[in-house]
Write an enzyme that holds these catalytic residues in place. Structure first.
Site, short mmCIF file in Angstrom:
data_model
loop_
_atom_site.label_atom_id
_atom_site.label_comp_id
_atom_site.label_asym_id
_atom_site.label_seq_id
_atom_site.Cartn_x
_atom_site.Cartn_y
_atom_site.Cartn_z
N GLY A 183 0.72 -1.34 0.01
CA GLY A 183 0.09 0.05 -0.01
C GLY A 183 0.67 1.21 -0.05
CG ASN A 184 3.79 2.59 3.15
OD1 ASN A 184 2.56 3.12 3.38
ND2 ASN A 184 4.80 2.11 3.96
CE LYS A 210 -9.14 -6.36 4.16
NZ LYS A 210 -7.85 -6.14 4.68
CE LYS A 268 0.52 -5.97 -1.41
NZ LYS A 268 0.52 -6.51 0.06
CE LYS A 316 3.33 -7.40 3.74
NZ LYS A 316 2.27 -6.98 2.78
P1 ADP Z 1 1.44 -3.83 2.79
O1 ADP Z 1 0.66 -2.68 2.44
O2 ADP Z 1 2.84 -3.62 2.15
O3 ADP Z 1 1.01 -5.06 2.73
P2 ADP Z 1 1.19 -4.01 5.93
O4 ADP Z 1 0.68 -3.01 6.65
O5 ADP Z 1 -0.09 -5.09 5.38
O6 ADP Z 1 1.74 -3.55 4.44
O7 ADP Z 1 2.19 -5.12 6.30
C1 ADP Z 1 3.62 -4.61 6.48
C2 ADP Z 1 3.48 -4.27 8.07
O8 ADP Z 1 3.75 -5.39 8.66
C3 ADP Z 1 4.91 -3.51 8.30
O9 ADP Z 1 4.97 -1.93 8.32
C4 ADP Z 1 4.81 -3.84 9.90
O10 ADP Z 1 4.70 -2.92 10.86
C5 ADP Z 1 4.21 -5.07 9.93
N1 ADP Z 1 4.78 -6.21 10.73
C6 ADP Z 1 4.02 -7.00 11.61
N2 ADP Z 1 4.63 -8.00 12.07
C7 ADP Z 1 5.79 -7.96 11.65
C8 ADP Z 1 7.02 -8.64 11.74
N3 ADP Z 1 7.01 -9.83 12.28
N4 ADP Z 1 8.17 -8.16 10.97
C9 ADP Z 1 8.32 -7.23 10.22
N5 ADP Z 1 6.95 -6.30 10.25
C10 ADP Z 1 5.81 -6.68 10.76
MG MG Z 2 -1.05 -5.80 3.65
#
Ligand code: ADP
Ligand code: MG
Length: 318
Positions: free
Chosen positions: A15-16, A133, A218, A280
Protein backbone atom coordinates in the site's frame (compact mmCIF):
# COMPACT_ATOMS: atom_id res chain seq x y z
CA UNK A 1 16.25 -4.99 -26.94
CA UNK A 2 17.12 -5.55 -23.30
CA UNK A 3 19.23 -8.65 -22.70
CA UNK A 4 16.85 -10.93 -20.75
CA UNK A 5 18.28 -13.13 -18.00
CA UNK A 6 15.72 -15.91 -18.31
CA UNK A 7 14.37 -15.44 -14.78
CA UNK A 8 10.94 -14.25 -13.88
CA UNK A 9 9.62 -12.54 -10.78
CA UNK A 10 6.26 -11.43 -9.44
CA UNK A 11 6.61 -8.18 -7.54
CA UNK A 12 3.87 -7.37 -5.03
CA UNK A 13 3.73 -3.65 -4.26
CA UNK A 14 2.44 -2.76 -0.79
CA UNK A 15 0.00 0.00 0.00
CA UNK A 16 2.83 2.42 0.82
CA UNK A 17 3.98 2.33 -2.80
CA UNK A 18 1.02 4.48 -3.79
CA UNK A 19 -0.46 6.06 -0.64
CA UNK A 20 1.83 7.22 2.18
CA UNK A 21 0.37 7.53 5.66
CA UNK A 22 0.27 11.16 6.76
CA UNK A 23 0.40 12.51 3.21
CA UNK A 24 -2.71 14.11 1.70
CA UNK A 25 -4.42 11.48 -0.46
CA UNK A 26 -4.63 13.18 -3.86
CA UNK A 27 -4.11 11.68 -7.30
CA UNK A 28 -1.07 13.96 -7.76
CA UNK A 29 0.48 12.45 -4.62
CA UNK A 30 -0.49 8.94 -5.70
CA UNK A 31 1.31 9.50 -9.02
CA UNK A 32 4.36 10.95 -7.24
CA UNK A 33 4.56 7.97 -4.86
CA UNK A 34 4.04 5.53 -7.72
CA UNK A 35 6.91 7.08 -9.69
CA UNK A 36 9.19 6.89 -6.66
CA UNK A 37 8.34 3.27 -5.94
CA UNK A 38 9.21 2.20 -9.48
CA UNK A 39 12.98 2.83 -9.16
CA UNK A 40 13.73 -0.69 -8.01
CA UNK A 41 11.41 -2.23 -10.57
CA UNK A 42 13.21 -0.34 -13.34
CA UNK A 43 16.51 -1.76 -12.04
CA UNK A 44 15.08 -5.28 -12.24
CA UNK A 45 13.84 -4.59 -15.78
CA UNK A 46 17.37 -3.40 -16.66
CA UNK A 47 18.83 -6.59 -15.22
CA UNK A 48 16.65 -8.50 -17.69
CA UNK A 49 14.01 -10.05 -15.42
CA UNK A 50 10.66 -11.01 -16.83
CA UNK A 51 8.22 -9.26 -14.54
CA UNK A 52 4.64 -9.24 -13.35
CA UNK A 53 3.59 -6.57 -10.85
CA UNK A 54 0.73 -6.79 -8.39
CA UNK A 55 -0.41 -4.14 -5.93
CA UNK A 56 -2.63 -3.50 -2.94
CA UNK A 57 -5.72 -1.27 -3.13
CA UNK A 58 -6.83 -0.72 0.50
CA UNK A 59 -7.23 3.09 0.55
CA UNK A 60 -8.37 3.24 -3.08
CA UNK A 61 -11.12 0.64 -2.78
CA UNK A 62 -12.16 2.32 0.49
CA UNK A 63 -12.63 5.55 -1.48
CA UNK A 64 -14.48 3.74 -4.27
CA UNK A 65 -16.93 2.32 -1.72
CA UNK A 66 -17.32 5.76 -0.14
CA UNK A 67 -18.23 7.25 -3.55
CA UNK A 68 -20.85 4.54 -4.03
CA UNK A 69 -22.35 5.36 -0.62
CA UNK A 70 -22.34 9.13 -1.24
CA UNK A 71 -24.01 8.64 -4.61
CA UNK A 72 -26.79 6.33 -3.33
CA UNK A 73 -30.03 7.14 -5.12
CA UNK A 74 -28.20 9.09 -7.86
CA UNK A 75 -25.88 6.56 -9.48
CA UNK A 76 -26.13 2.76 -9.52
CA UNK A 77 -24.78 0.77 -6.58
CA UNK A 78 -21.56 -1.00 -7.52
CA UNK A 79 -20.90 -4.44 -6.09
CA UNK A 80 -17.53 -4.92 -4.43
CA UNK A 81 -16.13 -6.95 -7.35
CA UNK A 82 -16.73 -3.96 -9.66
CA UNK A 83 -15.04 -1.61 -7.15
CA UNK A 84 -12.00 -3.93 -7.08
CA UNK A 85 -11.92 -4.11 -10.88
CA UNK A 86 -12.33 -0.31 -11.11
CA UNK A 87 -9.42 0.34 -8.75
CA UNK A 88 -7.38 -2.30 -10.60
CA UNK A 89 -7.98 -0.29 -13.76
CA UNK A 90 -7.26 3.15 -12.26
CA UNK A 91 -4.20 2.06 -10.33
CA UNK A 92 -3.02 -0.10 -13.23
CA UNK A 93 -3.23 2.99 -15.43
CA UNK A 94 -1.10 5.01 -12.98
CA UNK A 95 1.54 2.31 -12.56
CA UNK A 96 1.55 1.44 -16.27
CA UNK A 97 1.98 5.01 -17.49
CA UNK A 98 4.57 5.88 -14.83
CA UNK A 99 6.57 2.76 -15.69
CA UNK A 100 6.33 3.35 -19.45
CA UNK A 101 7.67 6.89 -19.03
CA UNK A 102 10.54 5.70 -16.82
CA UNK A 103 11.51 2.84 -19.13
CA UNK A 104 11.54 5.26 -22.06
CA UNK A 105 13.78 7.71 -20.18
CA UNK A 106 16.15 4.85 -19.36
CA UNK A 107 16.19 3.74 -22.99
CA UNK A 108 14.68 0.35 -22.10
CA UNK A 109 12.58 -1.30 -24.75
CA UNK A 110 10.02 -3.12 -22.57
CA UNK A 111 6.27 -3.10 -23.04
CA UNK A 112 3.88 -2.64 -20.13
CA UNK A 113 0.24 -3.67 -19.90
CA UNK A 114 -2.44 -3.96 -17.20
CA UNK A 115 -4.68 -6.99 -17.07
CA UNK A 116 -7.83 -6.78 -14.98
CA UNK A 117 -7.79 -10.10 -13.20
CA UNK A 118 -10.41 -12.48 -11.89
CA UNK A 119 -9.28 -14.83 -9.17
CA UNK A 120 -11.11 -18.09 -8.59
CA UNK A 121 -12.19 -18.98 -5.07
CA UNK A 122 -14.10 -21.95 -3.66
CA UNK A 123 -17.76 -21.02 -3.23
CA UNK A 124 -17.71 -23.11 -0.06
CA UNK A 125 -14.68 -21.30 1.36
CA UNK A 126 -15.30 -21.00 5.14
CA UNK A 127 -14.76 -17.19 4.90
CA UNK A 128 -17.96 -16.86 2.85
CA UNK A 129 -20.13 -18.01 5.77
CA UNK A 130 -17.91 -16.34 8.40
CA UNK A 131 -16.44 -13.12 6.94
CA UNK A 132 -13.71 -11.27 8.86
CA UNK A 133 -12.35 -8.48 6.61
CA UNK A 134 -13.46 -4.96 7.61
CA UNK A 135 -14.17 -2.57 4.72
CA UNK A 136 -15.52 0.95 4.23
CA UNK A 137 -16.81 3.51 6.68
CA UNK A 138 -17.63 3.36 10.37
CA UNK A 139 -21.31 3.42 11.32
CA UNK A 140 -23.34 3.68 14.51
CA UNK A 141 -24.79 0.53 16.03
CA UNK A 142 -28.29 1.61 14.96
CA UNK A 143 -27.19 2.07 11.33
CA UNK A 144 -25.36 -1.24 11.50
CA UNK A 145 -28.54 -3.11 12.51
CA UNK A 146 -30.50 -1.32 9.79
CA UNK A 147 -27.95 -2.25 7.08
CA UNK A 148 -27.97 -5.86 8.23
CA UNK A 149 -31.73 -5.92 7.57
CA UNK A 150 -31.96 -3.69 4.49
CA UNK A 151 -28.73 -4.54 2.68
CA UNK A 152 -27.98 -7.95 4.16
CA UNK A 153 -24.53 -6.70 5.13
CA UNK A 154 -22.62 -8.46 7.86
CA UNK A 155 -21.73 -5.74 10.39
CA UNK A 156 -19.29 -6.00 13.31
CA UNK A 157 -17.79 -3.57 15.79
CA UNK A 158 -14.19 -2.68 14.77
CA UNK A 159 -12.16 -2.26 17.95
CA UNK A 160 -13.92 0.62 19.78
CA UNK A 161 -14.14 2.85 16.73
CA UNK A 162 -17.65 1.98 15.55
CA UNK A 163 -19.43 -0.58 13.40
CA UNK A 164 -18.22 -1.62 9.98
CA UNK A 165 -19.16 -3.95 7.22
CA UNK A 166 -17.21 -7.21 7.07
CA UNK A 167 -16.75 -9.18 3.87
CA UNK A 168 -15.19 -12.57 3.14
CA UNK A 169 -11.53 -12.78 2.20
CA UNK A 170 -11.46 -16.27 0.69
CA UNK A 171 -8.36 -18.21 -0.26
CA UNK A 172 -7.34 -17.54 -3.91
CA UNK A 173 -7.13 -20.76 -5.94
CA UNK A 174 -6.07 -19.64 -9.42
CA UNK A 175 -5.99 -16.66 -11.77
CA UNK A 176 -8.43 -16.83 -14.71
CA UNK A 177 -6.14 -14.82 -17.03
CA UNK A 178 -2.91 -16.59 -16.05
CA UNK A 179 -2.16 -18.18 -19.46
CA UNK A 180 -2.38 -14.78 -21.17
CA UNK A 181 -0.28 -13.17 -18.44
CA UNK A 182 2.31 -15.97 -18.71
CA UNK A 183 2.60 -15.62 -22.48
CA UNK A 184 3.09 -11.86 -22.22
CA UNK A 185 5.58 -12.10 -19.33
CA UNK A 186 7.61 -14.73 -21.20
CA UNK A 187 7.77 -12.34 -24.16
CA UNK A 188 9.27 -9.67 -21.89
CA UNK A 189 6.13 -7.57 -21.42
CA UNK A 190 5.82 -6.25 -17.87
CA UNK A 191 2.29 -7.20 -16.81
CA UNK A 192 0.41 -5.47 -14.00
CA UNK A 193 -2.08 -8.05 -12.70
CA UNK A 194 -4.18 -9.15 -9.71
CA UNK A 195 -4.40 -5.52 -8.54
CA UNK A 196 -5.99 -5.38 -5.09
CA UNK A 197 -5.87 -9.18 -5.07
CA UNK A 198 -8.07 -9.37 -8.19
CA UNK A 199 -11.85 -9.60 -8.39
CA UNK A 200 -13.03 -12.80 -6.68
CA UNK A 201 -15.15 -15.18 -8.73
CA UNK A 202 -16.45 -18.70 -8.25
CA UNK A 203 -17.51 -21.26 -10.84
CA UNK A 204 -21.24 -21.96 -10.74
CA UNK A 205 -23.12 -25.22 -11.52
CA UNK A 206 -23.14 -24.39 -15.22
CA UNK A 207 -19.38 -23.75 -15.24
CA UNK A 208 -19.75 -19.97 -15.55
CA UNK A 209 -17.70 -17.42 -13.63
CA UNK A 210 -19.77 -15.49 -11.10
CA UNK A 211 -18.54 -12.58 -8.98
CA UNK A 212 -19.09 -12.35 -5.24
CA UNK A 213 -18.96 -9.59 -2.64
CA UNK A 214 -15.55 -10.39 -1.23
CA UNK A 215 -11.94 -9.28 -1.43
CA UNK A 216 -8.74 -11.27 -1.88
CA UNK A 217 -5.49 -10.63 -0.07
CA UNK A 218 -2.99 -9.23 -2.59
CA UNK A 219 -0.02 -11.15 -1.15
CA UNK A 220 -1.84 -14.48 -1.41
CA UNK A 221 -3.09 -13.63 -4.92
CA UNK A 222 0.48 -12.74 -5.93
CA UNK A 223 1.73 -16.15 -4.75
CA UNK A 224 -0.95 -17.88 -6.81
CA UNK A 225 -0.11 -15.73 -9.84
CA UNK A 226 3.58 -16.60 -9.39
CA UNK A 227 2.76 -20.31 -9.35
CA UNK A 228 0.39 -20.03 -12.33
CA UNK A 229 2.95 -18.23 -14.52
CA UNK A 230 5.93 -20.33 -13.32
CA UNK A 231 7.90 -17.52 -11.68
CA UNK A 232 11.00 -18.51 -9.73
CA UNK A 233 10.84 -15.44 -7.53
CA UNK A 234 8.18 -13.67 -5.50
CA UNK A 235 9.26 -10.27 -4.22
CA UNK A 236 6.98 -8.65 -1.64
CA UNK A 237 7.73 -4.94 -1.30
CA UNK A 238 6.35 -3.31 1.83
CA UNK A 239 7.24 -0.73 4.47
CA UNK A 240 9.92 -2.68 6.37
CA UNK A 241 13.45 -3.70 5.23
CA UNK A 242 13.23 -7.10 6.89
CA UNK A 243 10.82 -9.44 8.61
CA UNK A 244 11.39 -9.82 12.34
CA UNK A 245 10.51 -12.24 15.07
CA UNK A 246 9.39 -10.70 18.35
CA UNK A 247 8.55 -7.69 16.20
CA UNK A 248 8.43 -4.44 18.16
CA UNK A 249 9.62 -6.11 21.39
CA UNK A 250 12.93 -5.61 23.21
CA UNK A 251 14.22 -8.95 21.88
CA UNK A 252 13.21 -8.23 18.27
CA UNK A 253 15.43 -10.18 15.85
CA UNK A 254 15.62 -9.49 12.12
CA UNK A 255 15.45 -12.48 9.80
CA UNK A 256 17.91 -12.62 6.88
CA UNK A 257 17.63 -16.07 5.36
CA UNK A 258 15.10 -18.68 6.46
CA UNK A 259 13.82 -21.97 5.13
CA UNK A 260 10.21 -22.94 4.56
CA UNK A 261 10.14 -24.98 7.79
CA UNK A 262 11.62 -22.14 9.81
CA UNK A 263 8.99 -19.79 8.34
CA UNK A 264 6.27 -22.26 9.32
CA UNK A 265 7.64 -22.60 12.84
CA UNK A 266 7.76 -18.82 13.38
CA UNK A 267 4.31 -18.47 11.82
CA UNK A 268 2.88 -21.12 14.15
CA UNK A 269 4.54 -19.38 17.11
CA UNK A 270 2.49 -16.26 16.25
CA UNK A 271 5.22 -13.83 15.15
CA UNK A 272 3.26 -12.57 12.14
CA UNK A 273 -0.13 -10.89 12.77
CA UNK A 274 -3.10 -11.39 10.45
CA UNK A 275 -3.71 -8.36 8.23
CA UNK A 276 -0.04 -7.30 7.96
CA UNK A 277 2.94 -9.70 8.01
CA UNK A 278 0.80 -12.83 8.42
CA UNK A 279 -0.51 -12.98 4.83
CA UNK A 280 2.96 -12.20 3.44
CA UNK A 281 4.48 -15.18 5.25
CA UNK A 282 1.53 -17.38 4.26
CA UNK A 283 1.97 -16.23 0.65
CA UNK A 284 5.71 -16.98 0.88
CA UNK A 285 5.12 -20.48 2.25
CA UNK A 286 2.46 -21.22 -0.35
CA UNK A 287 4.69 -20.02 -3.20
CA UNK A 288 7.69 -22.13 -2.08
CA UNK A 289 5.48 -25.19 -1.48
CA UNK A 290 4.12 -24.83 -5.00
CA UNK A 291 7.64 -24.96 -6.46
CA UNK A 292 8.85 -21.34 -6.20
CA UNK A 293 12.62 -20.93 -5.65
CA UNK A 294 12.82 -17.81 -3.55
CA UNK A 295 10.69 -15.21 -1.79
CA UNK A 296 12.19 -11.86 -0.85
CA UNK A 297 10.37 -9.53 1.53
CA UNK A 298 11.85 -6.05 1.77
CA UNK A 299 11.08 -2.36 1.56
CA UNK A 300 10.09 -0.64 -1.66
CA UNK A 301 13.26 1.48 -1.46
CA UNK A 302 15.36 -1.73 -1.47
CA UNK A 303 13.78 -3.31 -4.55
CA UNK A 304 16.67 -2.59 -6.91
CA UNK A 305 19.18 -4.09 -4.45
CA UNK A 306 16.95 -6.95 -3.33
CA UNK A 307 19.28 -9.59 -4.81
CA UNK A 308 22.36 -8.20 -3.02
CA UNK A 309 23.65 -10.09 -0.02
CA UNK A 310 22.23 -8.92 3.29
CA UNK A 311 19.23 -7.09 1.81
CA UNK A 312 15.71 -8.11 2.86
CA UNK A 313 14.41 -11.39 4.24
CA UNK A 314 14.73 -14.44 2.02
CA UNK A 315 12.57 -17.53 2.30
CA UNK A 316 13.77 -20.61 0.45
CA UNK A 317 12.90 -24.29 0.14
CA UNK A 318 14.31 -26.55 2.88
P1 ADP B 1 1.44 -3.76 2.81
O1 ADP B 1 0.61 -2.59 2.43
O2 ADP B 1 2.81 -3.71 2.22
O3 ADP B 1 0.76 -5.08 2.61
P2 ADP B 1 1.07 -4.14 5.69
O4 ADP B 1 0.87 -2.98 6.59
O5 ADP B 1 -0.09 -5.02 5.39
O6 ADP B 1 1.74 -3.56 4.38
O7 ADP B 1 2.24 -5.06 6.29
C1 ADP B 1 3.52 -4.54 6.58
C2 ADP B 1 3.63 -4.19 8.06
O8 ADP B 1 3.71 -5.37 8.85
C3 ADP B 1 4.90 -3.46 8.44
O9 ADP B 1 4.78 -2.08 8.26
C4 ADP B 1 5.08 -3.83 9.93
O10 ADP B 1 4.66 -2.78 10.74
C5 ADP B 1 4.13 -4.98 10.14
N1 ADP B 1 4.67 -6.17 10.80
C6 ADP B 1 3.93 -6.96 11.60
N2 ADP B 1 4.64 -7.99 12.05
C7 ADP B 1 5.87 -7.87 11.53
C8 ADP B 1 7.06 -8.66 11.66
N3 ADP B 1 7.08 -9.78 12.38
N4 ADP B 1 8.16 -8.25 11.01
C9 ADP B 1 8.12 -7.11 10.27
N5 ADP B 1 7.04 -6.33 10.12
C10 ADP B 1 5.91 -6.70 10.74
MG1 MG C 1 -1.05 -5.74 3.63
Amino acid sequence: MTQMNGKSAVIALGGNAITQPGMEDTIANQFANTRRSLDGIVDLAKAGYNLAISHGNGPQVGNAILRVELARGKAPILPLGICVADTGGGMGYMIEQSLQNRLKQEGLDRRVVTIISQVIVDRNDPQIAHPTKFIGQFYTEEQAHRFTKERRWVMKPDANRGWRRVVPSPQPLSVVESETIKTLVEQGTIVIAVGGGGAPVYIDEKGNYEGLDAVIDKDLASAVLGRDINSEILMILTSVDKVAINYGKSDETLLHDITLSQARQYYDEGHFPPGSMGPKIRAAMQFIQDGGKEVIITSIANAGRAFDAGVGTRIRPD
